[in-house]
Design a protein around this motif. Structure first.
Motif, PDB file in Angstrom:
ATOM      1  N   MET A   1       0.846  -1.203   0.000  1.00 43.13           N
ATOM      2  CA  MET A   1       0.000   0.000   0.000  1.00 43.13           C
ATOM      3  C   MET A   1       0.882   1.253   0.000  1.00 43.13           C
ATOM      4  O   MET A   1       2.066   1.180   0.313  1.00 43.13           O
ATOM      5  N   THR A   2       0.239   2.365  -0.315  1.00 48.70           N
ATOM      6  CA  THR A   2       0.998   3.603  -0.512  1.00 48.70           C
ATOM      7  C   THR A   2       0.251   4.782   0.101  1.00 48.70           C
ATOM      8  O   THR A   2      -0.972   4.866  -0.018  1.00 48.70           O
ATOM      9  N   ILE A   3       1.018   5.694   0.721  1.00 49.90           N
ATOM     10  CA  ILE A   3       0.422   6.986   1.074  1.00 49.90           C
ATOM     11  C   ILE A   3       1.121   8.067   0.241  1.00 49.90           C
ATOM     12  O   ILE A   3       2.295   7.933  -0.101  1.00 49.90           O
ATOM     13  N   LEU A   4       0.366   9.094  -0.091  1.00 49.40           N
ATOM     14  CA  LEU A   4       0.916  10.225  -0.845  1.00 49.40           C
ATOM     15  C   LEU A   4       0.987  11.432   0.083  1.00 49.40           C
ATOM     16  O   LEU A   4      -0.015  11.819   0.703  1.00 49.40           O
ATOM     17  N   VAL A   5       2.199  11.993   0.186  1.00 47.68           N
ATOM     18  CA  VAL A   5       2.420  13.184   1.013  1.00 47.68           C
ATOM     19  C   VAL A   5       2.709  14.346   0.067  1.00 47.68           C
ATOM     20  O   VAL A   5       3.602  14.253  -0.766  1.00 47.68           O
ATOM     21  N   THR A   6       1.970  15.432   0.185  1.00 48.39           N
ATOM     22  CA  THR A   6       2.309  16.626  -0.597  1.00 48.39           C
ATOM     23  C   THR A   6       3.095  17.576   0.305  1.00 48.39           C
ATOM     24  O   THR A   6       2.817  17.664   1.503  1.00 48.39           O
ATOM     25  N   GLY A   7       4.067  18.271  -0.266  1.00 44.12           N
ATOM     26  CA  GLY A   7       4.863  19.211   0.536  1.00 44.12           C
ATOM     27  C   GLY A   7       5.798  18.521   1.504  1.00 44.12           C
ATOM     28  O   GLY A   7       6.185  19.092   2.532  1.00 44.12           O
ATOM     29  N   GLY A   8       6.222  17.295   1.158  1.00 48.62           N
ATOM     30  CA  GLY A   8       7.055  16.507   2.070  1.00 48.62           C
ATOM     31  C   GLY A   8       8.516  16.901   2.110  1.00 48.62           C
ATOM     32  O   GLY A   8       9.280  16.337   2.900  1.00 48.62           O
ATOM     33  N   ALA A   9       8.927  17.884   1.290  1.00 48.06           N
ATOM     34  CA  ALA A   9      10.315  18.345   1.367  1.00 48.06           C
ATOM     35  C   ALA A   9      10.447  19.560   2.296  1.00 48.06           C
ATOM     36  O   ALA A   9      11.529  20.112   2.464  1.00 48.06           O
ATOM     37  N   GLY A  10       9.326  19.987   2.873  1.00 51.06           N
ATOM     38  CA  GLY A  10       9.361  21.104   3.820  1.00 51.06           C
ATOM     39  C   GLY A  10       9.601  20.600   5.240  1.00 51.06           C
ATOM     40  O   GLY A  10       9.902  19.420   5.458  1.00 51.06           O
ATOM     41  N   PHE A  11       9.436  21.488   6.174  1.00 51.96           N
ATOM     42  CA  PHE A  11       9.764  21.192   7.575  1.00 51.96           C
ATOM     43  C   PHE A  11       8.929  20.036   8.156  1.00 51.96           C
ATOM     44  O   PHE A  11       9.466  18.968   8.507  1.00 51.96           O
ATOM     45  N   ILE A  12       7.618  20.209   8.225  1.00 49.86           N
ATOM     46  CA  ILE A  12       6.816  19.182   8.908  1.00 49.86           C
ATOM     47  C   ILE A  12       6.684  17.929   8.043  1.00 49.86           C
ATOM     48  O   ILE A  12       6.776  16.801   8.531  1.00 49.86           O
ATOM     49  N   GLY A  13       6.505  18.141   6.730  1.00 50.49           N
ATOM     50  CA  GLY A  13       6.356  16.997   5.823  1.00 50.49           C
ATOM     51  C   GLY A  13       7.576  16.085   5.860  1.00 50.49           C
ATOM     52  O   GLY A  13       7.448  14.853   5.881  1.00 50.49           O
ATOM     53  N   ALA A  14       8.770  16.664   5.888  1.00 50.61           N
ATOM     54  CA  ALA A  14       9.998  15.844   5.921  1.00 50.61           C
ATOM     55  C   ALA A  14      10.070  15.063   7.230  1.00 50.61           C
ATOM     56  O   ALA A  14      10.372  13.867   7.241  1.00 50.61           O
ATOM     57  N   ASN A  15       9.776  15.736   8.339  1.00 48.72           N
ATOM     58  CA  ASN A  15       9.758  15.022   9.622  1.00 48.72           C
ATOM     59  C   ASN A  15       8.712  13.911   9.611  1.00 48.72           C
ATOM     60  O   ASN A  15       8.943  12.823  10.139  1.00 48.72           O
ATOM     61  N   PHE A  16       7.569  14.202   8.983  1.00 44.28           N
ATOM     62  CA  PHE A  16       6.502  13.187   8.935  1.00 44.28           C
ATOM     63  C   PHE A  16       6.977  11.951   8.167  1.00 44.28           C
ATOM     64  O   PHE A  16       6.775  10.812   8.614  1.00 44.28           O
ATOM     65  N   ILE A  17       7.615  12.174   7.022  1.00 43.46           N
ATOM     66  CA  ILE A  17       8.055  11.028   6.198  1.00 43.46           C
ATOM     67  C   ILE A  17       9.144  10.234   6.925  1.00 43.46           C
ATOM     68  O   ILE A  17       9.107   8.992   6.964  1.00 43.46           O
ATOM     69  N   ILE A  18      10.098  10.936   7.513  1.00 43.58           N
ATOM     70  CA  ILE A  18      11.185  10.245   8.234  1.00 43.58           C
ATOM     71  C   ILE A  18      10.590   9.407   9.372  1.00 43.58           C
ATOM     72  O   ILE A  18      10.905   8.224   9.525  1.00 43.58           O
TER      73      ILE A  18
END
Ligand code: NAD
Ligand code: TYD
Length: 354
Positions: A1-18
């Motif tokens: 399965m997959t989730i799509l994150v928009t804006g994941g190279a910014g502050f909160i998005g990057a922390n969320f992905i990590i």
């Protein structure tokens, strides 16, 4: 399965992905325009992770989003993509209207079309999580009760007005189309990878470079500070157990004046990285009161009892533990900040702040 994150190279998005990839084996697609605030370096630790994929793109680009959804079939979208800095919205609001309002609208439309055609069990499971801010509720008087999910929308800056507008669109998609969207409204975040135009990283960076620490107005404005990984855990909880159509306020129970924040950061730095300058011995002496921000909101505070009671979420970090980790992260990653401050960011500062 997959989730799509928009804006994941910014502050909160990057922390969320990590953080996501530390606790899940589910693939993440990061769709980001890479504006001045989007920094692929934030995710360099995931370069060899087969579960992480980056796609450069703009949430206003309907064709690209539709193709992305068709190809990757995500079971959820988490929308972080936004123009996020209040001061920039005062100088140049246009991009805020484009990304935060039109972008959210186009993303919603594409996702609704995709969701509508999913088979029934996937359709029931699908979620669209819209990440928003407490700033949509406007400014609180000193002793007023903290914002709840029922507080009136009273945005005061072009940034908060554009986020308020996007929240209304999200709400309308649930009510009109039963589209399974959830909105979270969060207080001020702090932590690793925050762009050094925001208060805490700016103060750390300026202090260690012995530059003035600009305090807008009297510095007695109040914000409710939340460590970013606590925000990320709240979003994961909302994705897992939140109810479509609901709004959840997320806060850190840490109301502080800006002056308190700046003194705390300077005191930690005085201890962790004492100044070697013969004149400036205490970083607090760099504090410089400057003109106030236009329309500056006096106080934000979040009542997070709904997410606490209904989804059993609470922040783990106290302000003391979170701010120590944050200062240490910036001291360990000075080159990350220097790369930013030597490039686009500096040009922008020169243009807008002379
Ligand atoms: P940020 O500015 O650090 O990152 C925003 C990201 O979105 C960047 O990577 C940028 O390249 C990307 N982006 C911008 N326009 C885009 C577009 N048109 N298409 C695709 N990507 C685009 O912001 P942040 O602090 O990480 O905030 C993320 C979200 O959380 C925002 O929606 C913001 O409103 C919300 N929020 C932030 C805070 C906070 O304290 N930082 C608090 C509450 C809510
Ligand atoms: P900021 O980090 O820009 O977040 P927001 O405006 O979304 O709350 O600012 C936090 C607070 O710090 C806000 O009251 C403005 C103030 N501030 C300063 O006093 N000096 C600064 O240089 C900056 C960037 C912010």
């Amino acid at each position: 399965m997959t989730i799509l994150v928009t804006g994941g190279a910014g502050f909160i998005g990057a922390n969320f992905i990590i953080d996501w990839l530390k606790q899940s084996n589910e693939q993440v697609i990061n769709f980001d325009k890479l504006t001045y605030a989007g920094n692929p370096d934030n995710l360099s630790s995931l370069t060899n992770n087969p579960l992480y994929h980056f796609i450069k793109g703009d949430i206003t680009d309907t064709a690209q989003i539709k193709e992305l959804l068709r190809k990757h079939q995500p079971r959820a979208i988490i929308n972080f993509a936004a123009e996020s800095h209040v001061d920039r919205s005062i100088h140049n609001p246009e991009e805020f209207i484009s990304t935060n309002i039109i972008g959210t609208f186009r993303l919603l439309e594409s996702c609704r079309d995709y969701w509508d055609k999913l088979e029934i069990n996937k359709k029931e499971q699908f979620r669209f999580i819209h990440i928003s801010t407490d700033e949509v509720y406007g400014s609180l008087d000193k002793n007023a009760a903290a914002f709840t999910e029922n507080s009136k929308y009273e945005p005061n800056s072009p940034y908060s007005a554009s986020k308020a507008s996007s929240d209304h669109l999200v709400r309308s998609y649930f009510h009109t189309y039963d589209f399974p969207a959830i909105t979270t409204n969060c207080s001020n975040n702090y932590g690793p990878y925050q762009f050094p135009e925001k208060l805490i990283p700016l103060i750390i960076h300026n202090s260690i470079n012995l530059k003035a620490l600009p305090i807008y107005g009297d510095g007695l404005q109040v914000r409710d500070w939340l460590y970013v990984s606590d925000h990320c855990s709240a979003i994961r909880r909302v994705l897992k157990d939140g109810n479509p159509g609901e709004v959840y306020n997320i806060g850190g129970l840490n109301e502080k004046t800006n002056l308190e924040i700046v003194h705390t950061v300077c005191d930690i730095l005085n201890y962790s990285k004492p100044s070697k300058d013969p004149i400036i011995k205490d970083y607090n002496s760099l504090i410089s009161f400057v003109d106030d921000r236009a329309g500056h909101d006096r106080r934000y505070a979040i009542n997070a009892s709904k997410i606490e009671n209904e989804l059993n979420w609470k922040p783990k970090e106290t302000f003391e533990t979170g701010i120590s980790k944050t200062v240490q992260w910036y001291l360990n990653n000075e080159s990350w900040v220097n790369n930013i401050t030597s490039g686009t960011y500096l040009n922008w500062i020169h243009k807008n702040y002379k």
